[in-house]
Design an enzyme around this catalytic site. Structure first.
Site, PDB file in Angstrom:
ATOM      1  N   LYS A   1      -7.103   2.044  -2.979  1.00  0.00           N
ATOM      2  CA  LYS A   1      -6.737   1.410  -1.706  1.00  0.00           C
ATOM      3  C   LYS A   1      -6.733   2.443  -0.572  1.00  0.00           C
ATOM      4  O   LYS A   1      -7.207   2.190   0.534  1.00  0.00           O
ATOM      5  CB  LYS A   1      -5.364   0.735  -1.856  1.00  0.00           C
ATOM      6  CG  LYS A   1      -4.770   0.191  -0.573  1.00  0.00           C
ATOM      7  CD  LYS A   1      -5.614  -0.924   0.033  1.00  0.00           C
ATOM      8  CE  LYS A   1      -5.050  -1.365   1.376  1.00  0.00           C
ATOM      9  NZ  LYS A   1      -6.030  -2.156   2.144  1.00  0.00           N
TER      10      LYS A   1
ATOM     11  N   LYS B   1      -0.168   5.303   8.503  1.00  0.00           N
ATOM     12  CA  LYS B   1       0.479   5.635   7.215  1.00  0.00           C
ATOM     13  C   LYS B   1      -0.576   5.818   6.133  1.00  0.00           C
ATOM     14  O   LYS B   1      -0.538   6.768   5.345  1.00  0.00           O
ATOM     15  CB  LYS B   1       1.461   4.487   6.869  1.00  0.00           C
ATOM     16  CG  LYS B   1       2.124   4.526   5.517  1.00  0.00           C
ATOM     17  CD  LYS B   1       1.581   3.499   4.513  1.00  0.00           C
ATOM     18  CE  LYS B   1       1.576   2.077   4.943  1.00  0.00           C
ATOM     19  NZ  LYS B   1       1.008   1.145   3.954  1.00  0.00           N
TER      20      LYS B   1
ATOM     21  N   THR C   1       0.856  -1.194   0.000  1.00  0.00           N
ATOM     22  CA  THR C   1       0.000   0.000   0.000  1.00  0.00           C
ATOM     23  C   THR C   1       0.891   1.242   0.000  1.00  0.00           C
ATOM     24  O   THR C   1       1.577   1.517   0.988  1.00  0.00           O
ATOM     25  CB  THR C   1      -0.921   0.032   1.235  1.00  0.00           C
ATOM     26  OG1 THR C   1      -1.689  -1.166   1.279  1.00  0.00           O
ATOM     27  CG2 THR C   1      -1.858   1.235   1.183  1.00  0.00           C
TER      28      THR C   1
HETATM   29  N1  LIG Z   1      -1.582  -6.396   7.585  1.00  0.00           N
HETATM   30  C1  LIG Z   1      -2.664  -6.102   6.890  1.00  0.00           C
HETATM   31  O1  LIG Z   1      -3.787  -6.386   7.315  1.00  0.00           O
HETATM   32  C2  LIG Z   1      -2.579  -5.436   5.563  1.00  0.00           C
HETATM   33  C3  LIG Z   1      -1.477  -4.735   5.160  1.00  0.00           C
HETATM   34  N2  LIG Z   1      -1.476  -4.131   3.938  1.00  0.00           N
HETATM   35  C4  LIG Z   1      -0.307  -3.395   3.471  1.00  0.00           C
HETATM   36  O2  LIG Z   1       0.630  -4.360   3.057  1.00  0.00           O
HETATM   37  C5  LIG Z   1       1.960  -3.929   3.323  1.00  0.00           C
HETATM   38  C6  LIG Z   1       2.648  -4.942   4.232  1.00  0.00           C
HETATM   39  O3  LIG Z   1       1.898  -5.062   5.401  1.00  0.00           O
HETATM   40  P1  LIG Z   1       2.240  -6.145   6.532  1.00  0.00           P
HETATM   41  O4  LIG Z   1       2.687  -7.401   5.922  1.00  0.00           O
HETATM   42  O5  LIG Z   1       1.100  -6.125   7.460  1.00  0.00           O
HETATM   43  O6  LIG Z   1       3.467  -5.410   7.214  1.00  0.00           O
HETATM   44  P2  LIG Z   1       4.656  -5.981   8.097  1.00  0.00           P
HETATM   45  O7  LIG Z   1       5.094  -4.815   8.906  1.00  0.00           O
HETATM   46  O8  LIG Z   1       4.283  -7.243   8.773  1.00  0.00           O
HETATM   47  O9  LIG Z   1       5.764  -6.341   6.988  1.00  0.00           O
HETATM   48  C7  LIG Z   1       6.458  -5.330   6.329  1.00  0.00           C
HETATM   49  C8  LIG Z   1       7.438  -5.939   5.362  1.00  0.00           C
HETATM   50  O10 LIG Z   1       8.215  -4.875   4.789  1.00  0.00           O
HETATM   51  C9  LIG Z   1       9.595  -5.146   5.026  1.00  0.00           C
HETATM   52  N3  LIG Z   1      10.331  -3.900   5.187  1.00  0.00           N
HETATM   53  C10 LIG Z   1      10.030  -2.854   5.987  1.00  0.00           C
HETATM   54  N4  LIG Z   1      10.933  -1.855   5.826  1.00  0.00           N
HETATM   55  C11 LIG Z   1      11.824  -2.297   4.914  1.00  0.00           C
HETATM   56  C12 LIG Z   1      12.979  -1.730   4.326  1.00  0.00           C
HETATM   57  N5  LIG Z   1      13.397  -0.492   4.652  1.00  0.00           N
HETATM   58  N6  LIG Z   1      13.659  -2.452   3.420  1.00  0.00           N
HETATM   59  C13 LIG Z   1      13.243  -3.695   3.090  1.00  0.00           C
HETATM   60  N7  LIG Z   1      12.146  -4.302   3.603  1.00  0.00           N
HETATM   61  C14 LIG Z   1      11.443  -3.595   4.509  1.00  0.00           C
HETATM   62  C15 LIG Z   1       9.622  -5.970   6.286  1.00  0.00           C
HETATM   63  O11 LIG Z   1      10.864  -6.633   6.383  1.00  0.00           O
HETATM   64  P3  LIG Z   1      11.406  -7.164   7.820  1.00  0.00           P
HETATM   65  O12 LIG Z   1      10.726  -8.480   8.033  1.00  0.00           O
HETATM   66  O13 LIG Z   1      12.872  -7.269   7.644  1.00  0.00           O
HETATM   67  O14 LIG Z   1      11.011  -6.129   8.840  1.00  0.00           O
HETATM   68  C16 LIG Z   1       8.444  -6.891   6.003  1.00  0.00           C
HETATM   69  O15 LIG Z   1       8.785  -7.887   5.093  1.00  0.00           O
HETATM   70  C17 LIG Z   1       1.816  -2.529   3.923  1.00  0.00           C
HETATM   71  O16 LIG Z   1       1.944  -1.604   2.909  1.00  0.00           O
HETATM   72  C18 LIG Z   1       0.407  -2.539   4.496  1.00  0.00           C
HETATM   73  O17 LIG Z   1      -0.137  -1.237   4.569  1.00  0.00           O
HETATM   74  C19 LIG Z   1      -2.523  -4.224   3.068  1.00  0.00           C
HETATM   75  C20 LIG Z   1      -3.632  -4.921   3.418  1.00  0.00           C
HETATM   76  C21 LIG Z   1      -3.763  -5.552   4.706  1.00  0.00           C
HETATM   77  O1  LIG Z   2      -5.144  -2.579   4.677  1.00  0.00           O
HETATM   78  C1  LIG Z   2      -5.742  -3.244   5.493  1.00  0.00           C
HETATM   79  C2  LIG Z   2      -6.872  -4.068   5.189  1.00  0.00           C
HETATM   80  O2  LIG Z   2      -7.428  -4.705   6.109  1.00  0.00           O
HETATM   81  O3  LIG Z   2      -7.288  -4.093   4.024  1.00  0.00           O
END
Ligand SMILES: NC(=O)C1=CN([C@@H]2O[C@H](COP(=O)(O)OP(=O)(O)OC[C@H]3O[C@@H](n4cnc5c(N)ncnc54)[C@H](OP(=O)(O)O)[C@@H]3O)[C@@H](O)[C@H]2O)C=CC1
Ligand SMILES: O=CC(=O)O
Length: 344
Positions: free
Chosen positions: A224, A292, A149
Site C-alpha cells: 500500500k 503520512k 493504511t
Molecule cells: N480517503 C481515501 O481516499 C483513502 C484513505 N485511505 C486510508 O484509510 C484510512 C482512513 O482514511 P479516511 O477515512 O479518508 O480518513 P478520515 O480522516 O476521514 O477518517 C479517519 C478515521 O479515524 C478516526 N480517528 C482518527 N484519530 C483517531 C484516534 N486518535 N482515535 C480513534 N479514532 C481516530 C476518525 O474518527 P473521528 O471521526 O472521531 O475523527 C475517523 O473515523 C487512512 O489510513 C487513510 O490513509 C486508504 C485509501 C483511500
Molecule cells: O490511499 C488513497 C487511495 O486513493 O488509494
C-alpha cells in the site's frame, strides 16, 4: 522473507446476491465460529442473521472511507455493529439498521469479525490495543481485520497483540478512494492469517472489486505504501505541469485532455484535473493522509537503503501544503503549495 502474490479475481457481483449460505466459505465459517472456544457473546452472534449472513461484523472508524464501506456491508444484509470516536458519525448507519457499541472493546466482544479503518498508525494502534481497545474483546475464534493504511512495524505490533488473545489477524489496506469505497470497488492488499482471509473474502468482495493475498504480515502495508508513494509523486508532478502550462500561456484544461489521451493517462488526472484547474479540492483523500503515506514510504525505503529522491521531493511539497492549512483538503491541493512557492 518469502513474498508471494496470489491474485484472486473478483467474483461477479451477482454472486453475492445469492444467499450467503450458498457461498463456498459459508460452512467453513459457521463451523469455525460456532466452535466451543468462542465466547458466549460471540457464540450468540454466530447465529445466521435473517439474510443468511453468518456472523456479526464490527466496524471501527467511520471517516471518509469507513462509512461507505460499512454502509455497503449493511446494504448487502450483514449484521453490522459500529463505533466511531465521534459518535455522531454513527447516526446514519444506525438509521440504516446498524447496532452501536460505546467502545472498540465492546464491538469486538459482540462481533465475530471486526474491521478497523483508522487515520494513521497511532490511531490504529490505540483503537486496537489501547485502554478500551478491540484487543480486550477478542478471543480465540474471532478475527480482526485492519484496513487502515499503516506501516509494517505498526501492523506487526497490532497483529502480535491481537494474536496473543488467540484471535486471528489480517491486514487489508485498500487502494481506491471515496468513490470506489461508495461503489464497492476497492482493491484490498491483504496479508496475515490465510484462514481469516478466506473467511472474510465474501465481505471484501462486497466492499471491493479485487483482492490480493500477499503472505506475511507487513507485505500488505508495504504494498500500500509503495502504491501511494507513486501516487503522491505523480500528483506532485501533475501539479507542476498544470501550473507550468498556465504560466506559459497554455490552457491547463487542454493539458488535462491531452494527458488523458496518451500513454501517461491516468484516471486520477482525468478525475481531479478539472477541479484542480479551478483551485477546488473537495476532500476524497485528505492531504494529511497522503503526506503520512509519503513519510511512511520514505521510512520503508530508508529501512532497505533504497534511494527515493522523487518521493522525498514530493513529500516536502505535501509538508509545505500542510503548513499552509491544507491538511483536510484533497491531496490534489498540493498544487497550492507549489503556487505559494512560485509566488514567494
Ligand atoms: N480517503 C481515501 O481516499 C483513502 C484513505 N485511505 C486510508 O484509510 C484510512 C482512513 O482514511 P479516511 O477515512 O479518508 O480518513 P478520515 O480522516 O476521514 O477518517 C479517519 C478515521 O479515524 C478516526 N480517528 C482518527 N484519530 C483517531 C484516534 N486518535 N482515535 C480513534 N479514532 C481516530 C476518525 O474518527 P473521528 O471521526 O472521531 O475523527 C475517523 O473515523 C487512512 O489510513 C487513510 O490513509 C486508504 C485509501 C483511500
Ligand atoms: O490511499 C488513497 C487511495 O486513493 O488509494
Amino acid at each position: 522473507m518469502a513474498l508471494y502474490t496470489t491474485f484472486c479475481p473478483q467474483l461477479p457481483k451477482q454472486f453475492f446476491k445469492l444467499p450467503l449460505s450458498s457461498h463456498p466459505f459459508y460452512h467453513h465459517w459457521t463451523s469455525r465460529f460456532s466452535s466451543s472456544t468462542v465466547s458466549s457473546s460471540a457464540a450468540s452472534s454466530n447465529e445466521a442473521s435473517r439474510d443468511g449472513f453468518p456472523a456479526r461484523i464490527g466496524f471501527l472508524g467511520l471517516g471518509i472511507m469507513g462509512l461507505p464501506m460499512a454502509q455497503n456491508l449493511i446494504k448487502a444484509g450483514c449484521d453490522v455493529t459500529v463505533w466511531n470516536r465521534t459518535k455522531s458519525k454513527c447516526d446514519h448507519l444506525i438509521s440504516m439498521g446498524a447496532k452501536y457499541e460505546p467502545s472498540p472493546q465492546e464491538v469486538a466482544s459482540a462481533c465475530t469479525v471486526t474491521f478497523a479503518m483508522l487515520a494513521d498508525p497511532d490511531s490504529a494502534l490505540d483503537v486496537a490495543c489501547g485502554k478500551y481497545g478491540a484487543l480486550h474483546g477478542m478471543t480465540e475464534g474471532k478475527g480482526y481485520v485492519d484496513v487502515s493504511t499503516v506501516d509494517d512495524t505498526t501492523s506487526k505490533l497490532i497483529s502480535q497483540r491481537i494474536k496473543s488473545t488467540g484471535a486471528s489477524f489480517l491486514e487489508a489496506p485498500v487502494s481506491g478512494s471515496k468513490k470506489p469505497a461508495e461503489d464497492g470497488q476497492l482493491i484490498f492488499l491483504t496479508a496475515g492469517d490465510a484462514t481469516l482471509y478466506e473467511m472474510v473474502s465474501p465481505l471484501l468482495d462486497i466492499m471491493g472489486k479485487s483482492r490480493f493475498y500477499l503472505g506475511e504480515i507487513g507485505n500488505g502495508a508495504s504494498m500500500k505504501l509503495v502504491v501511494n508513494m507513486i501516487m503522491g509523486s505523480m500528483m506532485a508532478s501533475f501539479s507542476e505541469g498544470l501550473l507550468l502550462s498556465e504560466k506559459v500561456g497554455l490552457d491547463p484544461n487542454v493539458l488535462v485532455e491531452v494527458v488523458s489521451q496518451g500513454a501517461i493517462s491516468a484516471p486520477m488526472f482525468s478525475m481531479k484535473g478539472p477541479s484542480m484547474v479551478q483551485s477546488k479540492y473537495p476532500p476524497a483523500f485528505p492531504l494529511k493522509h497522503q503526506q503520512k503515506d509519503m513519510r511512511l514510504a520514505l521510512g520503508l525505503a530508508e529501512s532497505v537503503s533504497q534511494p527515493t529522491p522523487i518521493a522525498a521531493a514530493a513529500n516536502e511539497l505535501y509538508k509545505a501544503a500542510k503548513s499552509h492549512g491544507l491538511s483536510d483538503q484533497d491531496f490534489s491541493a498540493v498544487l497550492e503549495a507549489l503556487k505559494t512557492k512560485l509566488e514567494n
